[in-house]
Design an enzyme around this catalytic site. Structure first.
Site, PDB file in Angstrom:
ATOM      1  N   CYS A 161      17.757   2.355  -5.829  1.00 12.62           N
ATOM      2  CA  CYS A 161      18.857   3.094  -6.464  1.00 12.62           C
ATOM      3  C   CYS A 161      19.150   4.387  -5.709  1.00 12.62           C
ATOM      4  CB  CYS A 161      18.499   3.390  -7.917  1.00 12.62           C
ATOM      5  SG  CYS A 161      19.680   4.466  -8.726  1.00 12.62           S
ATOM      6  N   CYS A 177      22.612   2.455  -5.787  1.00 11.78           N
ATOM      7  CA  CYS A 177      23.605   3.087  -6.662  1.00 11.78           C
ATOM      8  C   CYS A 177      24.109   4.437  -6.154  1.00 11.78           C
ATOM      9  CB  CYS A 177      23.019   3.315  -8.060  1.00 11.78           C
ATOM     10  SG  CYS A 177      21.734   2.187  -8.570  1.00 11.78           S
ATOM     11  N   TYR A 235      28.678  -8.329  -7.001  1.00 18.14           N
ATOM     12  CA  TYR A 235      29.251  -6.984  -7.120  1.00 18.14           C
ATOM     13  C   TYR A 235      29.002  -6.134  -5.880  1.00 18.14           C
ATOM     14  CZ  TYR A 235      24.830  -4.550  -8.338  1.00 18.14           C
ATOM     15  OH  TYR A 235      23.586  -3.993  -8.304  1.00 18.14           O
ATOM     16  N   GLY A 243      30.046 -12.783  -2.871  1.00 22.41           N
ATOM     17  CA  GLY A 243      31.071 -12.629  -3.905  1.00 22.41           C
ATOM     18  C   GLY A 243      30.546 -11.869  -5.111  1.00 22.41           C
ATOM     19  N   GLU A 254      43.813   3.961 -24.919  1.00 23.23           N
ATOM     20  CA  GLU A 254      44.395   3.752 -26.250  1.00 23.23           C
ATOM     21  C   GLU A 254      44.784   2.290 -26.465  1.00 23.23           C
ATOM     22  OE1 GLU A 254      48.360   5.543 -27.065  1.00 23.23           O
ATOM     23  OE2 GLU A 254      48.330   6.132 -24.964  1.00 23.23           O
ATOM     24  N   LYS A 307      25.805   4.546  -2.613  1.00 23.92           N
ATOM     25  CA  LYS A 307      27.004   3.709  -2.747  1.00 23.92           C
ATOM     26  C   LYS A 307      28.099   4.427  -3.523  1.00 23.92           C
ATOM     27  CE  LYS A 307      27.570   1.255  -6.250  1.00 23.92           C
ATOM     28  NZ  LYS A 307      27.156   0.350  -7.322  1.00 23.92           N
ATOM     29  N   GLU A 324      32.048  -4.443  -3.941  1.00 25.46           N
ATOM     30  CA  GLU A 324      32.100  -2.975  -3.857  1.00 25.46           C
ATOM     31  C   GLU A 324      32.224  -2.510  -2.408  1.00 25.46           C
ATOM     32  OE1 GLU A 324      29.659  -1.645  -7.872  1.00 25.46           O
ATOM     33  OE2 GLU A 324      28.538  -1.828  -6.009  1.00 25.46           O
ATOM     34  N   HIS A 350      46.372   9.658 -27.180  1.00 29.88           N
ATOM     35  CA  HIS A 350      47.615   9.459 -26.440  1.00 29.88           C
ATOM     36  C   HIS A 350      47.951  10.669 -25.578  1.00 29.88           C
ATOM     37  CE1 HIS A 350      51.508   7.698 -25.664  1.00 29.88           C
ATOM     38  NE2 HIS A 350      52.077   8.860 -25.960  1.00 29.88           N
TER      39      HIS A 350
END
Ligand SMILES: Cc1cc2nc3c(=O)[nH]c(=O)nc-3n(C[C@H](O)[C@H](O)[C@H](O)COP(=O)(O)OP(=O)(O)OC[C@H]3O[C@@H](n4cnc5c(N)ncnc54)[C@H](O)[C@@H]3O)c2cc1C
Length: 460
Positions: free
Chosen positions: A43, A48, A179, A177, A442, A51, A183, A437
């Site tokens: 990580c 992580c 993640y 293919g 929303e 990256k 990425e 909003h």
């Protein structure tokens, strides 16, 4: 008196191992941890964290372009890869030092060495030293694999080496293919490289909801990434300064580098685990129960090496639960259901729970709510992109059992929705929640029309 040198020996100082070591020590255990590479593990060092920093870097190109529609004139921006990598390296080193000092603060003895099992209570270090431990925790993580041997495979690199490239490659072929492949395709495309993603399956991100897979693939294509599904890399040949990649249909692609991101295998090779009775399950990970205990009563395993849900927060939770169970007097099983997760592609994905297909297999009646719309920012920037959102609802109980989002900050959104889903939120609760909003989020509480209603009973 105990004939053990330590109460707990942890093999591997990554996300799971460091958490387990420090919590066990806080309960009073004498803890030693071995790390053969760098403290922090995948990580922090090659996953992580670096990256996500590259992801941030890659998104500036859109921001510069989009600014024009809002009245800004940005003179032709330039990007310099060595500056980015030097800054990322500095941040990674800072985190590594922080992890190391945490271990020190919690009186965990850190050994910079590979460690392997000699017997169920003995760990052997590279210099031949043996350490006797009452309990052993294996948290050795996983490592990229390259699949079946093909001609020229030695020229391919994995995500590990992507962080060490000296220059930004102009053209990259990425096989995979999942993640990580997706990425990196988006990162390098955002930085200006020309990307061809090659994947053997029919669509990227196997295991994700089909709508979200299709949405992301279209968005990636819209950003100029070539996504070639149904093919594999058959050979890689060096040709001067470049590589020629031959695909399974005999077509060829020239590129500056070839990256393989086709999966990661649990780090169990040469650990000596089989001889002590620790088992490997059919998916290649160490077989453990819900308390992360192997069939050998004093040996436990957490994180990617068990190949359950291979994410940092899960490894951390498993490490913590192990320490609570063994040293804190609080037997703590880990719940692997409804783990929220993000894919830091462009656009970003945030998902939790069941895909529509999984829901249909498990529930008699499933209601689907979905929407796709142009985000407000794109109206002035002119960017051709859409946000996609989907709720999967159990028709019998009204419970939201899946949520799939593609759009800006989807990872941040799914963290919060994860709390609600974990609490058993219903579609009626979504409907009763006032919208914020103007936001994209929303739309999550204003979807009223069922996109498709499916009743297994009716279908049968
Ligand atoms: C490119 C990439 C991006 C990722 N992005 C994300 C993300 O965005 N979000 C997320 O949640 N997860 C992400 N992950 C996954 C995440 O990094 C892992 O799930 C997590 O690091 C697993 O932690 P761990 O403790 O099981 O193993 P690791 O963190 O891999 O730690 C294992 C440690 O054990 C050491 N070791 C191995 N064998 C021995 C031995 N015999 N003796 C001594 N030391 C040993 C290794 O050197 C390593 O430091 C990503 C992974 C990659 C590769």
């Amino acid at each position: 008196m105990s004939d053990h040198d330590v109460d707990l020996f942890v093999i591997g100082a990554g996300s799971g191992g460091v958490r387990a070591a420090r919590v066990a020590s806080s309960y009073g255990a004498r803890v030693m941890i071995a790390e053969e590479h760098r403290v922090g593990g995948t990580c922090v060092i090659r996953g992580c964290v670096p990256k996500k920093l590259l992801v941030y870097a890659s998104r500036f190109s859109d921001e510069f372009e989009d600014a024009a529609g809002f009245g800004w004139t940005v003179p032709g921006p330039t990007f310099y890869w060595p500056t980015l990598i030097a800054n990322v390296d500095r941040e990674v080193a800072r985190l590594e030092a922080a992890y190391t000092s945490t271990l020190d603060r919690f009186n965990v003895t850190l050994i910079n060495s590979r460690a392997v099992l000699e017997d169920s209570h003995t760990v052997r270090l590279t210099n031949g030293t043996r350490v006797r431990a009452e309990t052993i925790l294996i948290s050795t993580g996983a490592w990229p694999h390259y699949g079946p041997k093909i001609p020229g495979i030695e020229h391919a690199m994995s995500s590990n080496e992507a962080f060490q490239l000296k220059q930004l490659p102009k053209r990259i072929v990425i096989q995979g293919g999942g993640y990580i492949a997706v990425e990196f395709a988006c990162i390098f495309a955002g930085l200006g490289s020309q990307i061809t993603l090659v994947y053997r399956g029919e669509n990227i991100l196997r295991g994700f909801d089909d709508d979200i897979r299709e949405h992301l693939r279209n968005e990636m294509r819209g950003r100029g990434i070539t996504v070639t599904c149904g093919h594999t890399v058959a050979a890689i040949e060096p040709a001067g300064d470049e590589f020629v990649t031959r695909l399974s249909d005999n077509s060829t692609i020239a590129s500056d580098i070839v990256m393989f991101a086709i999966g990661r295998r649990p780090n169990v090779m040469g650990l000596g685990i089989e001889s002590v009775g620790v088992r490997i399950h059919e998916r290649g990970g160490i077989d453990v129960d819900q308390y992360s205990r192997t069939p050998v009563a004093n040996i436990y395993a957490v994180g990617d090496v068990t190949n359950r849900v291979n994410l940092t927060p899960v490894a951390i939770r498993e490490g913590h639960a192990f320490a609570d169970t063994v040293y804190g007097g609080k037997p703590t099983p880990v719940d692997h259901a409804n783990v929220p997760t993000a894919v830091f592609s462009e656009p970003e994905l945030g998902v939790i729970g069941l895909t529509e297909q999984q829901a249909r297999e498990r529930h008699a009646k499933v209601d689907i709510y979905k929407t796709s719309f142009r985000p407000m920012k794109a109206t002035l920037s002119g960017r051709n992109t859409r946000v996609f959102m989907k709720l999967v609802v159990d028709g019998a109980t009204d419970q939201v059992i899946g949520c799939h989002i593609a759009g800006p900050d989807a990872g941040e959104l799914i963290q919060v929705i994860g709390v609600a889903v974990k609490m058993g939120v219903t579609k009626a609760d979504f409907d009763a929640t006032m919208a914020v909003h103007p936001t994209a989020a929303e739309e999550l509480v204003t979807m009223r029309e069922k996109a498709a209603s499916y009743s297994r009973a009716a279908a049968e």
